[in-house]
Design a protein around this motif. Structure first.
Motif, PDB file in Angstrom:
ATOM      1  N   TRP A 149       7.926  11.582   0.376  1.00 45.14           N
ATOM      2  CA  TRP A 149       6.534  11.218   0.676  1.00 45.14           C
ATOM      3  C   TRP A 149       6.371   9.759   1.277  1.00 45.14           C
ATOM      4  O   TRP A 149       5.632   9.522   2.152  1.00 45.14           O
ATOM      5  CB  TRP A 149       5.761  11.110  -0.665  1.00 45.14           C
ATOM      6  N   ASN A 150       7.386   8.749   0.758  1.00 44.17           N
ATOM      7  CA  ASN A 150       7.341   7.600   1.130  1.00 44.17           C
ATOM      8  C   ASN A 150       7.724   7.436   2.582  1.00 44.17           C
ATOM      9  O   ASN A 150       7.375   6.722   3.561  1.00 44.17           O
ATOM     10  CB  ASN A 150       8.290   6.741   0.415  1.00 44.17           C
ATOM     11  N   HIS A 163       5.097   8.853   5.243  1.00 46.57           N
ATOM     12  CA  HIS A 163       3.761   7.964   5.448  1.00 46.57           C
ATOM     13  C   HIS A 163       4.141   6.644   5.797  1.00 46.57           C
ATOM     14  O   HIS A 163       3.417   5.813   5.803  1.00 46.57           O
ATOM     15  CB  HIS A 163       3.156   8.001   4.164  1.00 46.57           C
ATOM     16  N   ASP A 184       0.867  -1.122  -0.028  1.00 43.94           N
ATOM     17  CA  ASP A 184       0.024   0.075   0.016  1.00 43.94           C
ATOM     18  C   ASP A 184       0.865   1.303  -0.067  1.00 43.94           C
ATOM     19  O   ASP A 184       0.634   2.184  -0.820  1.00 43.94           O
ATOM     20  CB  ASP A 184      -0.880   0.153   1.152  1.00 43.94           C
ATOM     21  N   LEU A 186       1.567   3.303   7.136  1.00 48.57           N
ATOM     22  CA  LEU A 186       1.011   2.418   6.027  1.00 48.57           C
ATOM     23  C   LEU A 186       1.501   0.879   5.541  1.00 48.57           C
ATOM     24  O   LEU A 186       1.149   0.303   4.824  1.00 48.57           O
ATOM     25  CB  LEU A 186       1.166   3.063   4.542  1.00 48.57           C
ATOM     26  N   PRO A 219      -4.115   2.895  -9.479  1.00 50.96           N
ATOM     27  CA  PRO A 219      -3.174   2.185  -8.646  1.00 50.96           C
ATOM     28  C   PRO A 219      -2.834   0.783  -9.284  1.00 50.96           C
ATOM     29  O   PRO A 219      -1.431   0.469  -9.255  1.00 50.96           O
ATOM     30  CB  PRO A 219      -4.155   1.871  -7.323  1.00 50.96           C
ATOM     31  N   CYS A 270       0.578   0.536 -11.229  1.00 53.20           N
ATOM     32  CA  CYS A 270       1.905   0.906 -10.400  1.00 53.20           C
ATOM     33  C   CYS A 270       2.525  -0.547 -10.069  1.00 53.20           C
ATOM     34  O   CYS A 270       3.576  -0.567  -9.613  1.00 53.20           O
ATOM     35  CB  CYS A 270       1.509   1.539  -9.084  1.00 53.20           C
ATOM     36  N   MET A 275       1.338   6.675  -6.763  1.00 54.78           N
ATOM     37  CA  MET A 275       0.449   7.497  -7.373  1.00 54.78           C
ATOM     38  C   MET A 275       0.278   9.058  -6.701  1.00 54.78           C
ATOM     39  O   MET A 275      -0.255   9.991  -7.524  1.00 54.78           O
ATOM     40  CB  MET A 275      -1.106   6.929  -6.462  1.00 54.78           C
ATOM     41  N   HIS A 276       0.830   9.265  -5.627  1.00 53.61           N
ATOM     42  CA  HIS A 276       0.928  10.773  -5.378  1.00 53.61           C
ATOM     43  C   HIS A 276       2.007  11.434  -6.225  1.00 53.61           C
ATOM     44  O   HIS A 276       1.537  12.493  -6.662  1.00 53.61           O
ATOM     45  CB  HIS A 276       1.685  10.623  -3.848  1.00 53.61           C
ATOM     46  N   GLN A 327       0.740   3.758  -3.114  1.00 45.71           N
ATOM     47  CA  GLN A 327       0.252   5.344  -2.701  1.00 45.71           C
ATOM     48  C   GLN A 327       1.340   6.322  -3.017  1.00 45.71           C
ATOM     49  O   GLN A 327       1.001   7.600  -3.488  1.00 45.71           O
ATOM     50  CB  GLN A 327      -0.373   5.353  -1.386  1.00 45.71           C
ATOM     51  N   THR A 328       2.556   5.841  -2.835  1.00 44.78           N
ATOM     52  CA  THR A 328       3.626   6.817  -3.048  1.00 44.78           C
ATOM     53  C   THR A 328       3.791   6.977  -4.522  1.00 44.78           C
ATOM     54  O   THR A 328       3.900   8.243  -4.983  1.00 44.78           O
ATOM     55  CB  THR A 328       4.904   6.358  -2.694  1.00 44.78           C
TER      56      THR A 328
END
Length: 212
Positions: free
Chosen positions: A71-72, A75, A18, A79, A38, A41, A25-26, A22-23
């Protein structure tokens, strides 16, 4: 006789699926609004970040890798989750005298962060990260470096992972390989690359080691 196990990290020991999706996608939504979903990826999971962004944004590789890592890390802890049976199995493997190391395309500091979060750092003799090699998996260099550092014979080693990069790196290094059925890409995907073993659960390593 199996004396050493080499583990990939993401998606093998720690469920970072996840977090990774999510990273991506950001950073991709910011750069390519509305162009990625998603599921797109999944193909970026396995190659190094540099390889991925050389393909996607060849003129902005360093910038995109930097945004991804920022970002990774921010978060990371919220996550990631643990896969069932990983810690218990590592404890048993250590008690059996099996030597353990990690061979990953991540940076060592990020691997260590995940291991510390799991309470698993003490199981592993060392980490081979992206900064330790010139050529990442599926090139055999990371696996061969780990074997050299352990001082064991190839026939006594298994490379374990959730991605074809892991299986092929092991095969290219002439060691046995194991794919994990909990791979986000699925068991059938891994079977295409003919690993010596498919693990349905982390504890499946125990009879393999004991019977070798």
């Amino acid at each position: 006789m199996v004396k050493a196990l080499l583990f990939d990290f993401d998606g093998t020991l720690l469920n970072t699926n996840d977090l990774i999706i999510q990273t991506f996608m950001h950073v991709l939504e910011e750069r390519f609004p509305g162009q990625y979903k998603p599921e797109d990826c999944l193909r970026f999971m396995g190659p190094s970040l540099v390889e991925t962004f050389k393909e996607l944004t060849p003129d902005e590789v360093d910038e995109m890798v930097g945004k991804y890592r920022k970002w990774n890390l921010e978060h990371h802890d919220e996550l990631v989750t643990e896969f069932d049976g990983v810690i218990e199995t590592l404890e048993e493997l250590q008690a059996l005298g099996i030597r353990l190391a990690i061979v990953s395309t991540k940076r060592r500091d990020t691997i260590k962060r995940g291991l510390d979060l799991m309470g698993a750092s003490h199981f592993f003799e060392f980490l081979v990260g992206i900064e330790d090699v010139k050529n990442v998996k599926p090139d055999p260099e990371p696996v061969l470096l780990a074997i050299e550092k352990l001082g064991v014979e190839k026939e006594d080693v298994i490379m374990i992972g959730d991605n074809h990069h892991d299986i092929l790196a092991g095969k290219n290094a002439d060691v046995k390989t194991a794919g994990v059925a909990w791979s986000i890409k699925g068991e059938d995907y891994l079977k295409q690359f003919h690993p010596d073993y498919i693990l349905q659960h982390m504890s499946d390593l125990l009879p393999i080691v004991k019977e070798s």
